[in-house]
Structure formats: C-alpha cells, structure tokens
Enzyme design. Structure first.
Site, short mmCIF file in Angstrom:
data_model
loop_
_atom_site.label_atom_id
_atom_site.label_comp_id
_atom_site.label_asym_id
_atom_site.label_seq_id
_atom_site.Cartn_x
_atom_site.Cartn_y
_atom_site.Cartn_z
N SER A 136 0.86 -1.20 0.00
CA SER A 136 0.00 0.00 0.00
C SER A 136 0.89 1.24 0.00
CB SER A 136 -0.86 0.00 1.27
OG SER A 136 -1.56 1.21 1.42
N TYR A 149 -2.31 -0.62 10.85
CA TYR A 149 -2.38 -0.99 9.43
C TYR A 149 -1.08 -0.63 8.71
CZ TYR A 149 -4.18 -1.24 4.61
OH TYR A 149 -4.36 -1.55 3.28
P1 NDP Z 1 -11.71 -6.00 -0.05
O1 NDP Z 1 -12.19 -5.93 1.36
O2 NDP Z 1 -12.68 -5.75 -1.14
O3 NDP Z 1 -11.04 -7.44 -0.32
C1 NDP Z 1 -10.33 -8.15 0.66
C2 NDP Z 1 -10.37 -9.62 0.33
O4 NDP Z 1 -9.59 -10.32 1.30
C3 NDP Z 1 -11.76 -10.23 0.36
O5 NDP Z 1 -11.88 -11.12 -0.73
C4 NDP Z 1 -11.80 -11.00 1.67
O6 NDP Z 1 -12.70 -12.10 1.53
C5 NDP Z 1 -10.34 -11.43 1.79
N1 NDP Z 1 -9.92 -11.74 3.14
C6 NDP Z 1 -10.00 -10.98 4.25
N2 NDP Z 1 -9.54 -11.64 5.31
C7 NDP Z 1 -9.16 -12.86 4.86
C8 NDP Z 1 -8.60 -14.02 5.48
N3 NDP Z 1 -8.37 -14.05 6.80
N4 NDP Z 1 -8.33 -15.09 4.71
C9 NDP Z 1 -8.60 -15.07 3.39
N5 NDP Z 1 -9.09 -14.02 2.74
C10 NDP Z 1 -9.39 -12.94 3.48
O7 NDP Z 1 -10.49 -5.00 -0.12
P2 NDP Z 1 -9.37 -4.63 -1.23
O8 NDP Z 1 -9.63 -5.30 -2.50
O9 NDP Z 1 -9.24 -3.18 -1.18
O10 NDP Z 1 -8.08 -5.23 -0.51
C11 NDP Z 1 -7.15 -6.08 -1.14
C12 NDP Z 1 -5.75 -5.71 -0.68
O11 NDP Z 1 -5.42 -4.42 -1.16
C13 NDP Z 1 -5.56 -5.67 0.83
O12 NDP Z 1 -4.34 -6.28 1.17
C14 NDP Z 1 -5.51 -4.19 1.13
O13 NDP Z 1 -4.78 -3.91 2.30
C15 NDP Z 1 -4.83 -3.69 -0.12
N6 NDP Z 1 -4.99 -2.25 -0.40
C16 NDP Z 1 -6.24 -1.72 -0.57
C17 NDP Z 1 -6.39 -0.37 -0.78
C18 NDP Z 1 -7.72 0.28 -0.90
O14 NDP Z 1 -7.80 1.52 -0.82
N7 NDP Z 1 -8.81 -0.46 -1.08
C19 NDP Z 1 -5.22 0.52 -0.88
C20 NDP Z 1 -3.96 -0.15 -0.73
C21 NDP Z 1 -3.86 -1.48 -0.50
P3 NDP Z 1 -13.39 -12.86 2.76
O15 NDP Z 1 -13.92 -11.80 3.68
O16 NDP Z 1 -14.45 -13.68 2.11
O17 NDP Z 1 -12.32 -13.71 3.39
#
Ligand code: NDP
Length: 242
Positions: A136, A149
């Site tokens: 990030s 975070y």
């Molecule tokens: P979302 O919340 O849309 O997606 C997160 C995904 O991670 C979901 O599919 C969720 O599915 C899964 N997840 C969460 N916890 C677990 C777990 N314990 N085991 C397996 N899967 C898990 O968010 P983003 O797409 O934004 O996030 C994706 C990545 O991008 C993250 O690492 C985030 O930190 C990073 N990021 C996002 C930014 C933003 O502004 N959105 C900016 C910079 C980085 P489920 O709940 O079904 O497990």
C-alpha cells in the site's frame, strides 16, 4: 477461455475488490486459477472458467497448503501467487481494541507469509515463479488512524525487499504493488464510525482508483519477461494528494 499452455495463478482474497478484478484479468488471459477467501460463495459468483474456489482463511497455513496442493494436482505447478487478502481496521492506538491489531497482523503479515511459503519451495525447485505482494502507499508513509495498518503494510514492503534478494538467484521474482485509495469493501470493516465517515469523504474527494486499475498493474508486472522483475509499482488516483 483457459489455454493449456498457461500456468496456474493463486490469488488470495479473490472474492471482492482488487482480488476479484485480478482474477478476472488473469482468467481473461487464459490462466487457470486457484481463488481463495473465507466466503466461497463470493469466489464462485465470479463464474470464471478453470477456477478452483476454496474457502480458506490465509491465517490457516495447513488449509492454504492443502488448497494449493489440490489445485496443482489439477492444473500443474503454481507460477504465481498474488498475496492480496488483507484487512484495514482504522483506529487510534489508545482506543482501538487489541483484537483489531491482532487481526490485521495475522491476516496482512502472517497470512501473506503463509502464502509465500506455500508456493516458494516449488518455485525454487523449478527455478521460476512470481510472488506478488499487495502492500500500500501506507507501506511507505503514515496516515492518521492507520498506525497498526501502516505497521502491517511496512512489514509487507520490508519483507518483500528482503525476500527478493533471498530468491533472486533461484529465478523467482518478488513484486510489491502499492496502491493508494481504491474503491472496494476494505473500509467497511472499520468499526469506528466517525473515522469511517471521514475516510469515506476523503475517498470520494480523490476519485479513487478502481480495482481494475490495480489488476492491470499486477498483470503488467507478471507479464514482463521472467528475467525482468518489476520490483514495485506505486499507483494512486491523480487527485490523491497524500
Ligand atoms: P476487499 O475488502 O474488497 O477485499 C479483501 C479480500 O480479502 C476479500 O476477498 C476478503 O474475503 C479477503 N480476506 C480478508 N480476510 C481474509 C482471510 N483471513 N483469509 C482469506 N481471505 C481474506 O479490499 P481490497 O480489495 O481493497 O483489498 C485487497 C488488498 O489491497 C488488501 O491487502 C488491502 O490492504 C490492499 N490495499 C487496498 C487499498 C484500498 O484503498 N482499497 C489501498 C492499498 C492497499 P473474505 O472476507 O471472504 O475472506
């Protein structure tokens, strides 16, 4: 349609946001996929061809390894993993429940390491492979209410840098993707409603990236020739001023 000469790609957190967009992008290139998240219905709803969907919590190393073994038995060795699963629970350290720190540390750091170790020995053995770790801009600088975070994302960036050197001689690439604000479900899990409302307002003011913008960067890094390692891509909305 899946192509017989395209190798398996593993994507964690593929049920929404960046992970789902990345799954669609690689499916469009004909790759078989292993899609992981806790909510398997969200993975199945993507309806992608040659995609094995498994309900796996990335903090469960054994379940993760079993799913990869199952997918490799069907599709052949994993050529890439996109360690994307993550949670962002914004809060002030003096106020935030310690359970929220634990969850971020467990998923964003330990879960990512589990993903790395599940595929790395095979990649080293084959002398090729790509590990994409989703960091990030919060893995490069601090932001208000982001202390823990930020700690997890700095850890992702730091470990990726070190790992890259560790595996360079084995033909394995390590890429860090560092997005700014992206329009996804990520913010929805923050429990402090005032912080959530502030961040939502900021998000709307930045004309946030789309998940597809980030998926395109991941695809670009993967599609570079194997001898080229795109070490890091930092991308944010032009209007994002921090
Ligand atoms: P979302 O919340 O849309 O997606 C997160 C995904 O991670 C979901 O599919 C969720 O599915 C899964 N997840 C969460 N916890 C677990 C777990 N314990 N085991 C397996 N899967 C898990 O968010 P983003 O797409 O934004 O996030 C994706 C990545 O991008 C993250 O690492 C985030 O930190 C990073 N990021 C996002 C930014 C933003 O502004 N959105 C900016 C910079 C980085 P489920 O709940 O079904 O497990």
């Amino acid at each position: 349609m899946p192509s017989p000469d395209k190798p398996l790609i593993v994507i964690t957190g593929a049920g929404s946001g960046i992970g789902a967009a990345t799954a669609r992008a690689f499916a469009g290139l004909g790759h078989p996929l292993l899609l992981l998240a806790r909510r398997v219905d969200r993975l199945e709803a993507l309806g992608l061809p040659s995609a094995l969907a498994r309900a796996v919590d990335v903090t469960d190393a054994k379940a993760l390894a079993a799913a990869v073994e199952e997918a490799e038995a069907i599709f052949g060795p994993a050529d890439a993993i996109v360690n994307n699963a993550g949670v962002m629970l914004l809060g002030e350290v003096a106020e935030q429940p310690a359970e929220e720190w634990d969850r971020m540390l467990d998923v964003n750091v330990r879960g990512l390491l589990n993903g790395v170790r599940t595929v790395l020995p095979g990649m080293i053995g084959r002398g090729r492979g790509t590990i994409v770790n989703v960091g990030s801009v919060a893995g490069r600088k601090g932001y208000p209410n982001h202390t823990v975070y930020v700690g997890t994302k700095f850890a992702v960036h730091a470990m990726s840098e070190n790992l890259r050197a560790e595996v360079a001689g084995h033909g394995v690439r390590v890429t860090t993707i560092a997005p700014g604000v992206v329009e996804t479900e990520l913010l929805s899990h923050t429990t402090d409603e005032a912080i959530k409302a502030d961040y939502q307002a900021y998000k709307e003011s930045t004309d946030a990236l789309t998940p597809e913008d980030v998926a395109a960067a991941i695809q670009y890094a993967y599609e570079a020739p194997q001898r080229v390692c795109i070490r890091e891509i930092v991308l944010a909305a032009t209007a994002q001023d921090s």
